[in-house]
Enzyme design. Structure first.
Site, mmCIF file in Angstrom:
data_model
loop_
_atom_site.group_PDB
_atom_site.id
_atom_site.type_symbol
_atom_site.label_atom_id
_atom_site.label_comp_id
_atom_site.label_asym_id
_atom_site.label_seq_id
_atom_site.Cartn_x
_atom_site.Cartn_y
_atom_site.Cartn_z
ATOM 1 N N PHE A 129 0.824 -1.217 0.000
ATOM 2 C CA PHE A 129 0.000 0.000 0.000
ATOM 3 C C PHE A 129 0.859 1.268 0.000
ATOM 4 O O PHE A 129 0.326 2.374 -0.042
ATOM 5 C CB PHE A 129 -0.953 0.016 1.211
ATOM 6 C CG PHE A 129 -2.251 -0.695 0.942
ATOM 7 C CD1 PHE A 129 -2.288 -2.078 0.783
ATOM 8 C CD2 PHE A 129 -3.446 0.002 0.831
ATOM 9 C CE1 PHE A 129 -3.483 -2.747 0.521
ATOM 10 C CE2 PHE A 129 -4.653 -0.648 0.574
ATOM 11 C CZ PHE A 129 -4.663 -2.024 0.415
ATOM 12 N N GLY A 130 2.167 1.158 0.080
ATOM 13 C CA GLY A 130 3.029 2.343 0.122
ATOM 14 C C GLY A 130 3.096 3.009 -1.246
ATOM 15 O O GLY A 130 3.296 2.339 -2.259
ATOM 16 N N SER A 186 -5.491 1.011 -8.540
ATOM 17 C CA SER A 186 -6.496 2.081 -8.464
ATOM 18 C C SER A 186 -7.364 2.128 -9.717
ATOM 19 O O SER A 186 -6.924 1.761 -10.814
ATOM 20 C CB SER A 186 -5.771 3.417 -8.289
ATOM 21 O OG SER A 186 -6.647 4.482 -8.513
ATOM 22 N N HIS A 234 -7.794 4.633 -11.177
ATOM 23 C CA HIS A 234 -7.159 5.625 -12.063
ATOM 24 C C HIS A 234 -6.275 4.982 -13.139
ATOM 25 O O HIS A 234 -5.839 5.669 -14.052
ATOM 26 C CB HIS A 234 -6.433 6.679 -11.230
ATOM 27 C CG HIS A 234 -7.382 7.406 -10.319
ATOM 28 N ND1 HIS A 234 -8.420 8.158 -10.792
ATOM 29 C CD2 HIS A 234 -7.509 7.399 -8.964
ATOM 30 C CE1 HIS A 234 -9.144 8.624 -9.781
ATOM 31 N NE2 HIS A 234 -8.605 8.178 -8.655
ATOM 32 N N TYR A 238 -0.274 9.529 -11.876
ATOM 33 C CA TYR A 238 -0.562 8.590 -10.773
ATOM 34 C C TYR A 238 -1.194 7.300 -11.317
ATOM 35 O O TYR A 238 -0.777 6.192 -10.976
ATOM 36 C CB TYR A 238 -1.495 9.296 -9.779
ATOM 37 C CG TYR A 238 -2.122 8.423 -8.728
ATOM 38 C CD1 TYR A 238 -1.406 8.013 -7.606
ATOM 39 C CD2 TYR A 238 -3.453 8.010 -8.840
ATOM 40 C CE1 TYR A 238 -2.000 7.218 -6.632
ATOM 41 C CE2 TYR A 238 -4.051 7.218 -7.871
ATOM 42 C CZ TYR A 238 -3.322 6.826 -6.772
ATOM 43 O OH TYR A 238 -3.904 6.037 -5.812
ATOM 44 N N LYS A 241 0.095 3.211 -11.768
ATOM 45 C CA LYS A 241 -0.680 2.012 -11.405
ATOM 46 C C LYS A 241 -0.691 1.032 -12.582
ATOM 47 O O LYS A 241 -0.596 -0.180 -12.386
ATOM 48 C CB LYS A 241 -2.106 2.387 -10.997
ATOM 49 C CG LYS A 241 -2.214 3.262 -9.752
ATOM 50 C CD LYS A 241 -1.692 2.570 -8.501
ATOM 51 C CE LYS A 241 -1.905 3.382 -7.240
ATOM 52 N NZ LYS A 241 -1.234 2.806 -6.061
HETATM 53 N N1 LIG Z 1 -7.512 5.934 -0.519
HETATM 54 C C1 LIG Z 1 -8.084 5.494 -1.630
HETATM 55 O O1 LIG Z 1 -9.292 5.640 -1.850
HETATM 56 C C2 LIG Z 1 -7.251 4.781 -2.661
HETATM 57 C C3 LIG Z 1 -7.827 4.508 -3.902
HETATM 58 C C4 LIG Z 1 -7.083 3.807 -4.834
HETATM 59 C C5 LIG Z 1 -5.803 3.376 -4.523
HETATM 60 N N2 LIG Z 1 -5.261 3.681 -3.319
HETATM 61 C C6 LIG Z 1 -3.901 3.247 -3.039
HETATM 62 O O2 LIG Z 1 -3.837 2.704 -1.733
HETATM 63 C C7 LIG Z 1 -2.546 2.975 -1.177
HETATM 64 C C8 LIG Z 1 -2.710 3.672 0.166
HETATM 65 O O3 LIG Z 1 -3.488 4.844 -0.022
HETATM 66 P P1 LIG Z 1 -3.723 5.889 1.180
HETATM 67 O O4 LIG Z 1 -4.956 6.620 0.833
HETATM 68 O O5 LIG Z 1 -3.611 5.176 2.479
HETATM 69 O O6 LIG Z 1 -2.477 6.857 0.953
HETATM 70 P P2 LIG Z 1 -1.509 7.523 2.037
HETATM 71 O O7 LIG Z 1 -0.772 8.605 1.332
HETATM 72 O O8 LIG Z 1 -2.275 7.894 3.273
HETATM 73 O O9 LIG Z 1 -0.509 6.335 2.402
HETATM 74 C C9 LIG Z 1 0.585 5.983 1.601
HETATM 75 C C10 LIG Z 1 1.756 5.688 2.504
HETATM 76 O O10 LIG Z 1 2.878 5.345 1.657
HETATM 77 C C11 LIG Z 1 4.031 5.888 2.271
HETATM 78 N N3 LIG Z 1 5.118 6.148 1.331
HETATM 79 C C12 LIG Z 1 5.179 7.105 0.355
HETATM 80 N N4 LIG Z 1 6.385 7.109 -0.233
HETATM 81 C C13 LIG Z 1 7.110 6.114 0.360
HETATM 82 C C14 LIG Z 1 8.429 5.638 0.200
HETATM 83 N N5 LIG Z 1 9.276 6.179 -0.689
HETATM 84 N N6 LIG Z 1 8.842 4.627 0.988
HETATM 85 C C15 LIG Z 1 8.015 4.072 1.915
HETATM 86 N N7 LIG Z 1 6.745 4.482 2.120
HETATM 87 C C16 LIG Z 1 6.299 5.503 1.358
HETATM 88 C C17 LIG Z 1 3.556 7.215 2.875
HETATM 89 O O11 LIG Z 1 4.448 7.653 3.902
HETATM 90 C C18 LIG Z 1 2.165 6.890 3.359
HETATM 91 O O12 LIG Z 1 2.129 6.564 4.737
HETATM 92 C C19 LIG Z 1 -1.789 3.790 -2.219
HETATM 93 O O13 LIG Z 1 -1.019 2.935 -3.011
HETATM 94 C C20 LIG Z 1 -2.902 4.394 -3.047
HETATM 95 O O14 LIG Z 1 -2.460 4.686 -4.351
HETATM 96 C C21 LIG Z 1 -5.964 4.378 -2.378
#
Ligand SMILES: NC(=O)c1ccc[n+]([C@@H]2O[C@H](COP(=O)([O-])OP(=O)(O)OC[C@H]3O[C@@H](n4cnc5c(N)ncnc54)[C@H](O)[C@@H]3O)[C@@H](O)[C@H]2O)c1
Length: 281
Positions: free
Chosen positions: A70-71, A110, A112, A135, A139
Site C-alpha cells: 500500500f506504500g 487504483s 485511475h 498517478y 498504477k
Molecule cells: N484511498 C483510496 O481511496 C485509494 C484509492 C485507490 C488506490 N489507493 C492506493 O492505496 C494505497 C494507500 O493509499 P492511502 O490513501 O492510504 O495513501 P496515504 O498517502 O495515506 O498512504 C501511503 C503511505 O505510503 C508511504 N510512502 C510514500 N512514499 C514512500 C516511500 N518512498 N517509501 C516508503 N513508504 C512511502 C507514505 O508515507 C504513506 O504513509 C496507495 O497505493 C494508493 O495509491 C488508495
C-alpha cells in the site's frame, strides 16, 4: 501464513489495515517512511524503509510469504514526484519479492489505471489500461509489472483497483465507495485465496450504482456488504444538476479525469468533510 509485510503502514488505509493483516500472519511486519507507528500489535515489528531503495526492500522482505503493498504517493503530482515511490518503488517490491521467494504481492492499484473510460461503460477487470493521470499511469506500470513477474518469475499478484475508500462526499462516491470493513474483507480474501496467478479485482462496496464488474474475479470470494445508496439522496440534492461536459462527471476517474496532469486530484474531493447523514451515523 508465517510472515506478511504491509507497506504504507502509516498511511490512511495502511494504518486501518494493520490489525486486520496482523491477524492473517504469525509474524507481521509493517513498514513506512516514519520512524515509528503507535500501538504496536503483539505479533508486529515495525521497520522504517524507503520503497525507492532496493537494498532496504530486499532486506525487508526476507523470509516473507506475502507482501501487501500500500506504500505510494497517493495522489496525482508531477511525474518526478510519482517516479520514485510509485514506479521505482513498485519495481523494488516485485524484484525483492522474487529474490526472496515471496509467494504473492497483494497490491493497492487504483481505478485511475482505467480512469478515462466513460462511466456509462460498465467495465470489467479486463478493461484495457486508460490512465487519467501520472498517478494512474504508475498504477498501469505496476499492474504490468505484476503480470510480467507472474509470467516470467512465478510471483503471484492480485491488483486491487480501489475506487474510493473515503467518506461519501459527492455523487460519484455513491457508485465508487469502498467502506473500510469491505476493504479489510477484500485484503483478507486476496491474501487467503488459494491460487491467483496474476489477477485484477475492483475494490468497491456492494453499491447499487457500482460502475464496475468483478464477475471475472469471483473466484477470490470477495463479497462486500456495505452500500452507499443510503447517501444517494443527500449527495444528489447537494450537487444539483451535473455538467455533462465535465470529464469529472463522465469518466470513471472522477476529478482525476478532469484535472490537468500534475495537479492534485484529492484536493477536489473534500474528503475530510463528513456529510450530515454520516455525522449522524
Ligand atoms: N484511498 C483510496 O481511496 C485509494 C484509492 C485507490 C488506490 N489507493 C492506493 O492505496 C494505497 C494507500 O493509499 P492511502 O490513501 O492510504 O495513501 P496515504 O498517502 O495515506 O498512504 C501511503 C503511505 O505510503 C508511504 N510512502 C510514500 N512514499 C514512500 C516511500 N518512498 N517509501 C516508503 N513508504 C512511502 C507514505 O508515507 C504513506 O504513509 C496507495 O497505493 C494508493 O495509491 C488508495
Amino acid at each position: 501464513m508465517k510472515k506478511i509485510v504491509l507497506t504504507g503502514a502509516a498511511g490512511r488505509l495502511g494504518s486501518y489495515l494493520r490489525e486486520h493483516v496482523a491477524k492473517l500472519a504469525d509474524e507481521f511486519v509493517s513498514t513506512d517512511l516514519v520512524d515509528n507507528v503507535e500501538n504496536i500489535l503483539p505479533n508486529e515489528t515495525y521497520v522504517k524503509a524507503d520503497l525507492t531503495n532496493l537494498d532496504e526492500i530486499v532486506e525487508l522482505l526476507k523470509g516473507a510469504d506475502m507482501v501487501v503493498h500500500f506504500g505510494a504517493y497517493g495522489d496525482e503530482s508531477t511525474f518526478e514526484t510519482i517516479l520514485g515511490p510509485n514506479i521505482i518503488g513498485a519495481y523494488n517490491i516485485w524484484e525483492a519479492a522474487y529474490r526472496n521467494g515471496v509467494r504473492r504481492v497483494v497490491y493497492a492499484s487504483s481505478i485511475h489505471a482505467v480512469g478515462m473510460h466513460p462511466k456509462n461503460e460498465f467495465i470489467g477487470t479486463d478493461a484495457p489500461h486508460r490512465p487519467d493521470t501520472f498517478y494512474g499511469l504508475a498504477k498501469c506500470f505496476s499492474e504490468d509489472l505484476a503480470s510480467l513477474y507472474w509470467d516470467k518469475r512465478g510471483v503471484e499478484s492480485i491488483c486491487m483497483r480501489i475506487l474510493s475508500c473515503a467518506n461519501v462526499t459527492n455523487p460519484r462516491a455513491v457508485g465508487s465507495w469502498l467502506s473500510y470493513p469491505d476493504l479489510a474483507h477484500l485484503v483478507e480474501r486476496c491474501v487467503t485465496t488459494p491460487v491467483c496467478g496474476f489477477s485484477i479485482i475492483y475494490g468497491v462496496s456492494n453499491n447499487d450504482r457500482a460502475p464496475v464488474d468483478n464477475a471475472k474475479a469471483s473466484f477470490i470470494g470477495y463479497r462486500p456488504k456495505d452500500n452507499a445508496e443510503q447517501f444517494a439522496e443527500e449527495m444528489f440534492a447537494q450537487a444539483g444538476t451535473l455538467n455533462t461536459t465535465d470529464f469529472g462527471n463522465m469518466c470513471h476517474g472522477g476529478p482525476f479525469a478532469a484535472i490537468e496532469l500534475g495537479n492534485s486530484g484529492l484536493a477536489q474531493l473534500n474528503l475530510n468533510e463528513k456529510t450530515a447523514s454520516q455525522k449522524e451515523g
